[in-house]
Enzyme design. Structure first.
Site, PDB file in Angstrom:
ATOM      1  N   GLU A 120      34.075 -74.258  10.037  1.00  0.00           N
ATOM      2  CA  GLU A 120      35.000 -73.366  10.734  1.00  0.00           C
ATOM      3  C   GLU A 120      34.253 -72.239  11.427  1.00  0.00           C
ATOM      4  O   GLU A 120      33.123 -71.906  11.056  1.00  0.00           O
ATOM      5  CB  GLU A 120      36.004 -72.778   9.742  1.00  0.00           C
ATOM      6  CG  GLU A 120      35.365 -71.922   8.672  1.00  0.00           C
ATOM      7  CD  GLU A 120      36.382 -71.306   7.733  1.00  0.00           C
ATOM      8  OE1 GLU A 120      37.387 -70.759   8.229  1.00  0.00           O
ATOM      9  OE2 GLU A 120      36.158 -71.360   6.518  1.00  0.00           O
ATOM     10  N   HIS A 149      46.052 -69.176  10.995  1.00  0.00           N
ATOM     11  CA  HIS A 149      45.223 -69.173   9.781  1.00  0.00           C
ATOM     12  C   HIS A 149      45.459 -70.390   8.898  1.00  0.00           C
ATOM     13  O   HIS A 149      45.856 -70.283   7.739  1.00  0.00           O
ATOM     14  CB  HIS A 149      45.414 -67.863   8.997  1.00  0.00           C
ATOM     15  CG  HIS A 149      44.239 -67.527   8.142  1.00  0.00           C
ATOM     16  ND1 HIS A 149      44.229 -67.731   6.785  1.00  0.00           N
ATOM     17  CD2 HIS A 149      43.032 -67.018   8.454  1.00  0.00           C
ATOM     18  CE1 HIS A 149      43.069 -67.350   6.296  1.00  0.00           C
ATOM     19  NE2 HIS A 149      42.319 -66.914   7.293  1.00  0.00           N
TER      20      HIS A 149
END
Length: 157
Positions: A120, A149
């Site tokens: 990520e 998120h």
């Protein structure tokens, strides 16, 4: 007569030596200045090159198979003094964003495959606390984004 020719020869040799010395010195300064200019120009370009948009990072990942140089892992940031709860990344690592750490995909929302790992990276970070925008990329170069998120994911490459 020979004595005068010897003196004239010495003068010529001295003059040639001085000219060579001046020429070599000038060339050295010229190349030194050019090298310094090229180095500082490259350094300024590299430092100014911050890639942190979804498309910019996705394109970079596809082209170079690594994150842009403005990304550092959480452990690298912590070594520089970053404390997530303080939101101080921009203070301790100006121009840097967090990226490159493993994303576990525990919920299985991203496609799974034997041997595939996910990583990520923060997107659109400028300063302060990190936002909810992330890019996720796999070891076989699938690229997804999330703007909430990790609640939802959209394939972008």
């Amino acid at each position: 007569m020979m004595k005068m020719e010897g003196i004239a020869l010495k003068k010529r040799l001295s003059w040639i030596s001085v000219c060579l010395l001046v020429l070599v010195s000038a060339a050295g300064m010229l190349f030194s200045t050019a090298a310094k200019t090229e180095t500082s120009s490259h350094k300024a370009h590299t430092e100014a090159q911050v890639i942190n948009t979804f498309d910019g990072v996705a394109d970079y990942l596809q082209t170079y198979h690594k994150l842009p140089d403005n990304y550092i892992t959480k452990s690298e940031a912590q070594a520089l003094g970053w404390v997530a709860s303080k939101g101080n990344l921009a203070d301790v690592a100006p121009g840097k964003s967090i990226g490159g750490d493993i994303f576990s995909n525990r919920e299985g929302k991203l496609p799974g495959k034997s041997g595939r790992t996910w990583r990520e990276a923060d997107i659109n970070y400028t300063s302060g606390f990190r936002n909810s925008d992330r890019i996720l990329y796999s070891s076989d170069w699938l690229i997804y984004k999330t703007t909430d998120h990790y609640q939802t994911f959209t394939k972008i490459r």
